[in-house]
Write a protein that holds these residues in place. Structure first.
Motif, PDB file in Angstrom:
ATOM      1  N   LEU A   7      67.287 102.396 108.455  1.00  0.00           N
ATOM      2  CA  LEU A   7      66.188 102.298 107.337  1.00  0.00           C
ATOM      3  C   LEU A   7      65.634 101.045 107.478  1.00  0.00           C
ATOM      4  N   TRP A   8      66.196 100.287 108.848  1.00  0.00           N
ATOM      5  CA  TRP A   8      65.425  99.404 109.249  1.00  0.00           C
ATOM      6  C   TRP A   8      63.343  99.566 109.241  1.00  0.00           C
ATOM      7  N   LEU A   9      63.573 100.523 109.419  1.00  0.00           N
ATOM      8  CA  LEU A   9      62.335 100.791 110.309  1.00  0.00           C
ATOM      9  C   LEU A   9      61.786 101.551 108.786  1.00  0.00           C
ATOM     10  N   LYS A  10      62.636 103.346 108.451  1.00  0.00           N
ATOM     11  CA  LYS A  10      61.795 103.629 107.244  1.00  0.00           C
ATOM     12  C   LYS A  10      61.793 103.044 105.962  1.00  0.00           C
ATOM     13  N   ASN A  11      62.453 101.533 105.650  1.00  0.00           N
ATOM     14  CA  ASN A  11      62.485 101.090 104.304  1.00  0.00           C
ATOM     15  C   ASN A  11      62.928  99.799 104.611  1.00  0.00           C
ATOM     16  N   PRO A  12      62.243  99.186 104.885  1.00  0.00           N
ATOM     17  CA  PRO A  12      62.431  97.798 105.561  1.00  0.00           C
ATOM     18  C   PRO A  12      62.834  96.631 104.564  1.00  0.00           C
ATOM     19  N   THR A  13      62.641  97.308 102.884  1.00  0.00           N
ATOM     20  CA  THR A  13      62.576  96.089 101.763  1.00  0.00           C
ATOM     21  C   THR A  13      63.606  96.872 101.424  1.00  0.00           C
ATOM     22  N   LEU A  14      63.943  97.410 101.390  1.00  0.00           N
ATOM     23  CA  LEU A  14      65.515  98.388 101.085  1.00  0.00           C
ATOM     24  C   LEU A  14      66.668  97.723 101.749  1.00  0.00           C
ATOM     25  N   ALA A  15      66.762  98.256 103.399  1.00  0.00           N
ATOM     26  CA  ALA A  15      67.279  97.189 104.001  1.00  0.00           C
ATOM     27  C   ALA A  15      67.881  96.392 103.775  1.00  0.00           C
ATOM     28  N   TYR A  16      66.517  95.054 104.052  1.00  0.00           N
ATOM     29  CA  TYR A  16      66.567  93.705 103.332  1.00  0.00           C
ATOM     30  C   TYR A  16      67.512  92.927 102.127  1.00  0.00           C
ATOM     31  N   ARG A  17      67.795  94.248 101.435  1.00  0.00           N
ATOM     32  CA  ARG A  17      67.879  93.847  99.734  1.00  0.00           C
ATOM     33  C   ARG A  17      69.384  94.085  99.758  1.00  0.00           C
ATOM     34  N   ASP A  18      69.656  95.500 100.991  1.00  0.00           N
ATOM     35  CA  ASP A  18      71.155  95.584 101.237  1.00  0.00           C
ATOM     36  C   ASP A  18      71.797  94.449 101.740  1.00  0.00           C
ATOM     37  N   TRP A  19      71.135  94.574 103.349  1.00  0.00           N
ATOM     38  CA  TRP A  19      71.572  93.488 103.896  1.00  0.00           C
ATOM     39  C   TRP A  19      71.838  92.141 103.747  1.00  0.00           C
ATOM     40  N   GLN A  20      71.182  91.357 102.859  1.00  0.00           N
ATOM     41  CA  GLN A  20      71.089  90.232 102.070  1.00  0.00           C
ATOM     42  C   GLN A  20      72.618  89.995 101.068  1.00  0.00           C
TER      43      GLN A  20
END
Length: 312
Positions: A7-20
């Motif tokens: 997901l970090w490569l496909k949708n980094p915005t969503l991945a970052y939000r989920d990680w945060q």
């Protein structure tokens, strides 16, 4: 590679939000506060858009991409403290991406040894008197479509009243009175701040009157004055920042950090330049401490001293 990793490569915005919200933590291993998460997401999104413009990705960016970020219109205005926050964010991000196998290196690590927290408090960001008038004149121009009208009304509210982003998010349709004499915005009490009434300057009245009339006709749930979605959800800090940046860049104002805080500081400076006392300006800003007014007043004294030296 797991679904989350890809997901970090496909949708980094969503991945970052989920990680945060699920895993990320500060140096003390404590989860970030909700406010910090919002700020981090806005910073990450700004950096991600910079990478997109350069043809780089979260998995491939290097030290040169970070350096070019400092040279961008917004980056050149960043204080030392803001740069340090970005370096810490990117270092934390890269260490996580290495751990999950998305990256092999951490280009931000070396910057941690170079950058440092400022020894002195940074100079507050603001528009000078000429830039302030330039923005005011721009906000007087017609705005036919809904998105432009809303964006200009948001910027006008920050510039005309000096309210915070949190206060703008909570403002309701019934708090704005552009038709009465004198026109004003009512800011309800919240936290340690008392309720206050802020009179609207002339440049903002036609625009805010037009926005209020348009807002009353929109099929939006709730009574919030500003919202981007029909369900009436409040606008996020990231969206406010993007709206302010778009308007400032449209008229070539890129020296100061494009944020609601910069417009709040500009409002404060305008009141001080008009001869209002710091106690009066403090009440307009809803503050109990004189720290903000004193810092802005110092910029005025520094400008006056520079002018005196130039004349001599």
């Amino acid at each position: 590679m797991t679904r989350m990793d890809s997901l970090w490569l496909k949708n980094p915005t969503l991945a970052y939000r989920d990680w945060q919200t699920s895993e990320a933590a500060g140096a003390d291993r404590r989860p970030f506060s909700a406010r910090s998460i919002v700020q981090h997401q806005a910073m990450f999104e700004h950096f991600r858009r910079h990478l997109m413009a350069r043809g780089a990705t979260i998995g491939s960016f290097g030290a040169a991409d970070i350096e070019r970020f400092w040279q961008s219109p917004a980056g050149r205005s960043y204080s030392q403290a803001t740069r340090m926050r970005y370096v810490k964010l990117l270092d934390r991000l890269c260490r996580h991406l290495i751990f999950v196998g998305v990256r092999l290196d951490n280009p931000a690590a070396a910057l941690l040894r170079i950058e440092g927290w400022p020894d002195q408090e940074p100079t507050p960001q603001y528009l000078d008197a000429i830039e302030d008038v330039r923005l005011q004149n721009y906000l007087r121009s017609p705005a036919d479509d809904l998105a432009t009208l809303r964006s200009r009304a948001i910027v006008a509210t920050f510039l005309a009243t000096g309210i915070t982003a949190a206060e703008a998010r909570a403002a309701r349709l019934g708090d704005l009175y552009p038709e009465v004499r004198p026109p004003y915005l009512f800011v309800p009490a919240h936290g340690p701040r008392d309720a206050r009434t802020i009179h609207l300057p002339k440049f903002a009245v036609p625009l805010l009157r037009a926005w209020r009339a348009r807002r009353e006709t929109l099929p939006i749930e709730g009574e919030l004055l500003f919202t981007l979605k029909p369900d009436g959800r409040p606008i996020t800090d990231m969206s406010f920042g993007r709206i302010v940046a778009t308007v400032l860049y449209a008229i070539g104002l890129s020296a100061a950090e494009p944020s609601p805080r910069t417009l709040r500081n500009t409002f404060c400076r305008r009141q001080l330049l008009a001869g209002r006392s710091r106690d009066e300006v403090n009440r307009m800003l809803g503050l109990s401490s004189h720290r903000t007014c004193d810092r802005i007043a110092l910029t005025i004294r520094e400008d006056e001293a520079l002018q005196d030296r130039t004349v001599r």
